[in-house]
Design a protein around this motif. Structure first.
Motif, PDB file in Angstrom:
ATOM      1  N   LEU A  49       0.810  -1.220   0.000  1.00 39.84           N
ATOM      2  CA  LEU A  49       0.000   0.000   0.000  1.00 39.84           C
ATOM      3  C   LEU A  49       0.847   1.277   0.000  1.00 39.84           C
ATOM      4  CD1 LEU A  49      -2.848   1.154  -0.058  1.00 39.84           C
ATOM      5  CD2 LEU A  49      -2.917   0.964   2.424  1.00 39.84           C
ATOM      6  N   PRO A  50       1.900   1.384   0.816  1.00 39.48           N
ATOM      7  CA  PRO A  50       2.710   2.614   0.759  1.00 39.48           C
ATOM      8  C   PRO A  50       3.342   2.851  -0.626  1.00 39.48           C
ATOM      9  CG  PRO A  50       3.177   1.414   2.779  1.00 39.48           C
ATOM     10  CD  PRO A  50       2.327   0.512   1.919  1.00 39.48           C
ATOM     11  N   SER A  51       3.875   1.797  -1.247  1.00 38.61           N
ATOM     12  CA  SER A  51       4.486   1.984  -2.568  1.00 38.61           C
ATOM     13  C   SER A  51       3.419   2.280  -3.616  1.00 38.61           C
ATOM     14  CB  SER A  51       5.315   0.759  -2.974  1.00 38.61           C
ATOM     15  OG  SER A  51       4.505  -0.393  -3.059  1.00 38.61           O
ATOM     16  N   PHE A  52       2.230   1.707  -3.472  1.00 40.70           N
ATOM     17  CA  PHE A  52       1.102   2.000  -4.361  1.00 40.70           C
ATOM     18  C   PHE A  52       0.718   3.483  -4.248  1.00 40.70           C
ATOM     19  CE2 PHE A  52      -3.522   2.472  -4.813  1.00 40.70           C
ATOM     20  CZ  PHE A  52      -3.696   2.027  -6.112  1.00 40.70           C
ATOM     21  N   ALA A  53       0.622   3.970  -3.011  1.00 41.96           N
ATOM     22  CA  ALA A  53       0.260   5.376  -2.791  1.00 41.96           C
ATOM     23  C   ALA A  53       1.334   6.301  -3.357  1.00 41.96           C
ATOM     24  CB  ALA A  53       0.060   5.636  -1.301  1.00 41.96           C
ATOM     25  N   ARG A  54       2.604   5.980  -3.134  1.00 44.15           N
ATOM     26  CA  ARG A  54       3.687   6.823  -3.673  1.00 44.15           C
ATOM     27  C   ARG A  54       3.625   6.879  -5.199  1.00 44.15           C
ATOM     28  NH1 ARG A  54       6.568   4.350   0.465  1.00 44.15           N
ATOM     29  NH2 ARG A  54       7.456   2.807  -0.958  1.00 44.15           N
ATOM     30  N   TYR A  55       3.342   5.740  -5.819  1.00 52.28           N
ATOM     31  CA  TYR A  55       3.274   5.701  -7.280  1.00 52.28           C
ATOM     32  C   TYR A  55       2.110   6.556  -7.796  1.00 52.28           C
ATOM     33  CZ  TYR A  55       2.663   3.997 -12.040  1.00 52.28           C
ATOM     34  OH  TYR A  55       2.513   3.934 -13.397  1.00 52.28           O
ATOM     35  N   HIS A  56       0.938   6.419  -7.194  1.00 49.68           N
ATOM     36  CA  HIS A  56      -0.241   7.135  -7.684  1.00 49.68           C
ATOM     37  C   HIS A  56      -0.283   8.598  -7.248  1.00 49.68           C
ATOM     38  CE1 HIS A  56      -2.358   4.176 -10.026  1.00 49.68           C
ATOM     39  NE2 HIS A  56      -1.931   3.279  -9.178  1.00 49.68           N
ATOM     40  N   LEU A  57       0.594   8.983  -6.323  1.00 50.55           N
ATOM     41  CA  LEU A  57       0.742  10.397  -5.968  1.00 50.55           C
ATOM     42  C   LEU A  57       1.925  11.018  -6.711  1.00 50.55           C
ATOM     43  CD1 LEU A  57       0.053  10.195  -2.128  1.00 50.55           C
ATOM     44  CD2 LEU A  57      -1.441  11.158  -3.893  1.00 50.55           C
ATOM     45  N   TYR A  58       2.445  10.284  -7.691  1.00 50.24           N
ATOM     46  CA  TYR A  58       3.542  10.752  -8.549  1.00 50.24           C
ATOM     47  C   TYR A  58       4.805  11.083  -7.759  1.00 50.24           C
ATOM     48  CZ  TYR A  58      -0.341  11.050 -11.777  1.00 50.24           C
ATOM     49  OH  TYR A  58      -1.442  10.763 -12.520  1.00 50.24           O
TER      50      TYR A  58
END
Length: 190
Positions: free
Chosen positions: A84-93
């Motif tokens: 989830l943290p890496s997913f959020a970082r990716y989708h928050l650019y």
């Protein structure tokens, strides 16, 4: 190599339920604050029809998912939560590194888990508004028709936001995965 990602029945359910969901959101918002001219009667009839069709299609879709044992593909799993943290970082650019998931990413899994739970809550509320005399006890228990309308309005806004999230996640994944909801097939690496 081409692989089947979305069988024909799943695509039919998707493209049947999607316009019905959009119709429910649009007519629901319209009925919340109708314009002063004209009658909301047509919107109410369209909303009720879309609601009944959506309910039937949604129950059929859940049954189809149960037959195919798709639950493990759409429910968030422990290893998904760790990403989830890496997913959020990716989708928050904040990073270019896209985390890898099985069929669906954690955002999609949250949406696919949320929608049935939301439906379990929203469908009875819709029936309470549709036939308030038949459901007078639960209407009274929930605080009256005005309170039920407020709850459904809040759910409608949440649904609209999650639909936008679903479209965003579909458009920001790969073109091949996006095409697969139309064709059924996905070519690895597209």
């Amino acid at each position: 190599m081409m692989q089947l990602r979305h069988p024909l029945p799943a695509r039919i359910f998707h493209w049947t339920l999607a316009p019905l969901a959009i119709t429910l959101v649009a007519t629901g918002l319209y009925l919340t604050n109708p314009p002063y001219h004209g009658s909301p009667r047509t919107a109410r009839k369209l909303h009720s029809l879309a609601g009944f069709l959506f309910t039937g299609g949604f129950v059929a879709r859940l049954y189809y998912a149960a037959l195919r044992r798709e639950w493990r593909l759409i429910l968030p799993e422990r290893h998904d939560l760790k990403k989830l943290p890496s997913f959020a970082r990716y989708h928050l650019y904040l990073t270019d590194k896209k985390p890898q998931f099985r069929k669906y990413n954690i955002g999609q899994k949250f949406l696919y888990t949320f929608w049935p739970l939301e439906a379990i809550f929203a469908l009875p509320l819709g029936f309470f508004l549709y036939a308030p005399h038949t459901f007078s006890r639960p209407v009274k228990w929930l605080g009256g028709l005005a309170r039920i309308r407020q709850l459904l309005y809040s759910l409608t806004l949440l649904t609209a936001a999650t639909m936008a999230g679903h479209i965003y996640l579909a458009l920001t994944d790969s073109v091949g995965k996006l095409k697969s909801i139309f064709t059924g097939y996905y070519k690895q690496g597209t």
